[in-house]
Design an enzyme around this catalytic site. Structure first.
Site, PDB file in Angstrom:
ATOM      1  N   PRO A 150      70.040  36.163  85.195  1.00  0.00           N
ATOM      2  CA  PRO A 150      71.011  35.067  85.115  1.00  0.00           C
ATOM      3  C   PRO A 150      71.982  35.041  86.297  1.00  0.00           C
ATOM      4  O   PRO A 150      72.359  33.975  86.773  1.00  0.00           O
ATOM      5  CB  PRO A 150      71.746  35.338  83.804  1.00  0.00           C
ATOM      6  N   GLY A 151      72.412  36.228  86.761  1.00  0.00           N
ATOM      7  CA  GLY A 151      73.328  36.268  87.893  1.00  0.00           C
ATOM      8  C   GLY A 151      72.707  35.705  89.156  1.00  0.00           C
ATOM      9  O   GLY A 151      73.360  34.991  89.931  1.00  0.00           O
TER      10      GLY A 151
ATOM     11  N   CYS B 286      77.141  35.116  81.015  1.00  0.00           N
ATOM     12  CA  CYS B 286      77.014  34.935  82.463  1.00  0.00           C
ATOM     13  C   CYS B 286      77.248  33.487  82.873  1.00  0.00           C
ATOM     14  O   CYS B 286      77.996  33.210  83.817  1.00  0.00           O
ATOM     15  CB  CYS B 286      75.636  35.408  82.932  1.00  0.00           C
TER      16      CYS B 286
ATOM     17  N   SER C 190      80.626  40.165  87.637  1.00  0.00           N
ATOM     18  CA  SER C 190      80.305  39.098  88.586  1.00  0.00           C
ATOM     19  C   SER C 190      81.557  38.600  89.292  1.00  0.00           C
ATOM     20  O   SER C 190      81.525  38.308  90.498  1.00  0.00           O
ATOM     21  CB  SER C 190      79.596  37.942  87.867  1.00  0.00           C
TER      22      SER C 190
ATOM     23  N   ASP D 246      74.714  40.107  77.794  1.00  0.00           N
ATOM     24  CA  ASP D 246      75.732  39.914  76.760  1.00  0.00           C
ATOM     25  C   ASP D 246      76.071  38.454  76.532  1.00  0.00           C
ATOM     26  O   ASP D 246      77.012  38.128  75.813  1.00  0.00           O
ATOM     27  CB  ASP D 246      76.998  40.713  77.082  1.00  0.00           C
TER      28      ASP D 246
ATOM     29  N   HIS E 246      85.145  39.397  41.659  1.00  0.00           N
ATOM     30  CA  HIS E 246      83.945  39.703  40.870  1.00  0.00           C
ATOM     31  C   HIS E 246      82.892  38.625  41.026  1.00  0.00           C
ATOM     32  O   HIS E 246      82.091  38.390  40.112  1.00  0.00           O
ATOM     33  CB  HIS E 246      84.311  39.867  39.389  1.00  0.00           C
TER      34      HIS E 246
ATOM     35  N   ASP F 137      88.707  44.620  31.669  1.00  0.00           N
ATOM     36  CA  ASP F 137      89.452  45.758  32.199  1.00  0.00           C
ATOM     37  C   ASP F 137      90.515  46.212  31.208  1.00  0.00           C
ATOM     38  O   ASP F 137      90.658  47.411  30.923  1.00  0.00           O
ATOM     39  CB  ASP F 137      90.110  45.378  33.527  1.00  0.00           C
TER      40      ASP F 137
ATOM     41  N   THR G 209      69.569  41.851  89.947  1.00  0.00           N
ATOM     42  CA  THR G 209      70.970  41.430  89.875  1.00  0.00           C
ATOM     43  C   THR G 209      71.128  40.190  90.741  1.00  0.00           C
ATOM     44  O   THR G 209      70.167  39.708  91.352  1.00  0.00           O
ATOM     45  CB  THR G 209      71.920  42.525  90.390  1.00  0.00           C
ATOM     46  N   LEU G 210      72.335  39.684  90.834  1.00  0.00           N
ATOM     47  CA  LEU G 210      72.574  38.520  91.689  1.00  0.00           C
ATOM     48  C   LEU G 210      72.298  38.826  93.160  1.00  0.00           C
ATOM     49  O   LEU G 210      72.108  37.913  93.973  1.00  0.00           O
ATOM     50  CB  LEU G 210      73.988  37.976  91.488  1.00  0.00           C
TER      51      LEU G 210
END
Length: 478
Positions: free
Chosen positions: A457-458, A300, A344, A297, A116, A9, A398-399
């Protein structure tokens, strides 16, 4: 010209400077060498790292005021002479077009990285973030001949720089730990910058820069700029108790309402049920989380376990021989709201609160209602109330695919075991079901065809809770 202290440089910028001078231009050059991790090479000096950004900002602001070249050069040199930077990284960057690239072992990191792709000064086994940050700050505070070092009580500008491969979340966590440890060292952070300023392509690491401040440098750092990557405002980092209190609001824990049903149940039975549910949900959590990772996501199972663990703590402090049945449901609802959160948590809290309200309405001090009948009516009423707040029904994946069959069967005077079997059947029925609500509704149908279909899962969480209730009641009755 502001040049980072690397041989190539300096030579190439020096060549440009001499050619410019030959054309009659007035040129000065300021060398920035803020890397304090390199020791003992007085001939080459320290490398230039992220601190160069601060020099650019300060020099540019001074020039914008109308200062002449010598005045701009002087303030740039002042800034460059009173700053220090250290970097750490989990790996090298990925160089485009390079077939074979050396990488660090997965359990090691390097301190003293350049920008670098050159190796760090030394390599160690990966430790905690606290330890890693502590070692980088030790290098910043270590005295070196001819190098500025921070001192206790000094005003500084802090820059936590992303080497390119960290997420915003990771960089924020690093910055928070840096601030915590600097505060413990009695360093006053007058200005702070956290972001991506000088990268090593996609290097998964960070650098920490400290710049000693005076009134002139603060004014120049605060000066407006049109540079798009510069933060719109830079500020101190609130670490004193008063400022922290303004930033972090603590909400007092809510106490359950004093309304009672007059119907008491043994505390030992409540604890047995809660402990059994804690056992079954702990057993089922890995599979629930795995399924939610594939079709949601991924939180749960952990969310459910947080709620149940909170419930265990809630009833550990119960010292009476019996507890009002309405209060059991109300305290369970509060725990779900406080410990679970999310969709939930809200569903469980609404349902359980509605059950508690109905229990209170159906009970009178003069009556001695049958507890099973009381629960059948209250659970159905709680479900009816819940359905006012959510459009989720059977078939929506859903649950509710497990909760509705259970409540319906139990309200219809079916034995508890039979009602739980209906809940289990409902949960299994979600394997090939298209999601209509929740995050799973955004996932392609092909994901649900894996493993012969992925159950919701719920819904599995509801079954896990009911399985624990069943286990506890069988044990107590036997």
């Amino acid at each position: 010209m502001i040049v980072k202290n690397y041989t190539g440089d300096k030579l190439n910028f020096g060549l440009a400077a001499e050619k410019a001078k030959a054309d009659g231009q007035n040129v000065n050059m300021v060398i920035v060498g803020d890397d304090v991790s390199v020791e003992g090479n007085s001939l080459v000096g320290q490398r230039g790292l992220a601190g160069v950004v601060l020099v650019h900002k300060i020099a540019g602001a001074k020039a914008a005021e109308g200062a002449d070249l010598n005045q701009v050069t002087a303030v740039a040199k002042k800034a460059a002479s009173q700053m220090a930077t250290v970097a750490a990284s989990l790996d090298r960057c990925s160089v485009p077009g390079r077939g074979h690239q050396d990488a660090l072992p997965g359990d090691q990191l390097e301190y003293g990285m350049g920008i670098h792709n050159e190796p760090g000064v030394h390599r160690e086994a990966i430790a905690s973030l606290e330890t890693t940050v502590g070692k980088t700050l030790d290098m910043l505070f270590k005295p070196q001949n001819g190098m500025w070092q921070p001192r206790r009580g000094e005003r500084v500008c802090l820059m936590v720089n992303n080497l390119g491969g960290l997420s915003v979340l990771e960089l924020g966590v690093v910055a928070d730990e840096v601030v915590r440890q600097l505060t413990a060292r009695d360093v006053h952070i007058d200005r702070s910058l956290v972001g991506t300023f000088v990268t090593s392509l996609d290097g998964p690491g960070f650098s920490t820069t400290l710049l000693q401040l005076d009134d002139e440098l603060v004014s120049l750092l605060d000066a407006p700029t049109t540079a798009p990557a510069w933060p719109r405002s830079i500020h101190g980092w609130a670490t004193d108790a008063e400022a922290a209190a303004k930033r972090e609001t603590t909400v007092a824990a809510e106490e359950p309402t004093g309304r009672e049903t007059g119907v008491k149940v043994p505390t030992s039975l409540v604890r047995a049920i809660v402990d059994a549910v804690a056992t079954t949900t702990a057993e089922d959590e890995p599979k629930i989380t795995e399924y939610d990772t594939l079709a949601g996501d991924g939180d749960c199972g952990e969310t459910l376990l947080n709620g149940v663990n909170g419930l265990v703590k809630e009833f550990q402090k119960e010292d009476g021989d019996s507890v009002d049945i309405g209060q059991v449901f109300r305290r369970t609802a509060m725990t779900a709201e406080r410990s679970m959160g999310g969709t939930s948590g809200a569903i469980y809290a609404i349902f359980l609160n509605a059950v508690a309200n109905r229990l209170t309405e159906l009970s009178t001090p003069a009556s001695t209602p049958d507890v099973s009948d009381l629960l059948r009516q209250s659970l159905q009423s709680g479900l009816d109330e819940l359905c006012r707040y959510t459009p989720a029904r059977i078939g929506h994946r859903t649950l509710m695919d497990a909760l509705i069959p259970f409540v319906k069967a139990f309200h219809g005077a079916r034995p508890l075991e039979s009602a739980i079997a209906d809940a289990r059947t409902g949960a299994e029925g979600t394997r090939q079901m298209a999601a209509a609500l929740g995050r799973a509704s955004y996932v392609g149908q092909d994901r649900f065809d894996e493993e012969g279909g992925i159950p919701d899962p719920g819904a599995l969480g509801v079954v896990s809770i009911l399985r624990g209730v069943e286990t506890a009641l069988k044990t107590k009755l036997v």
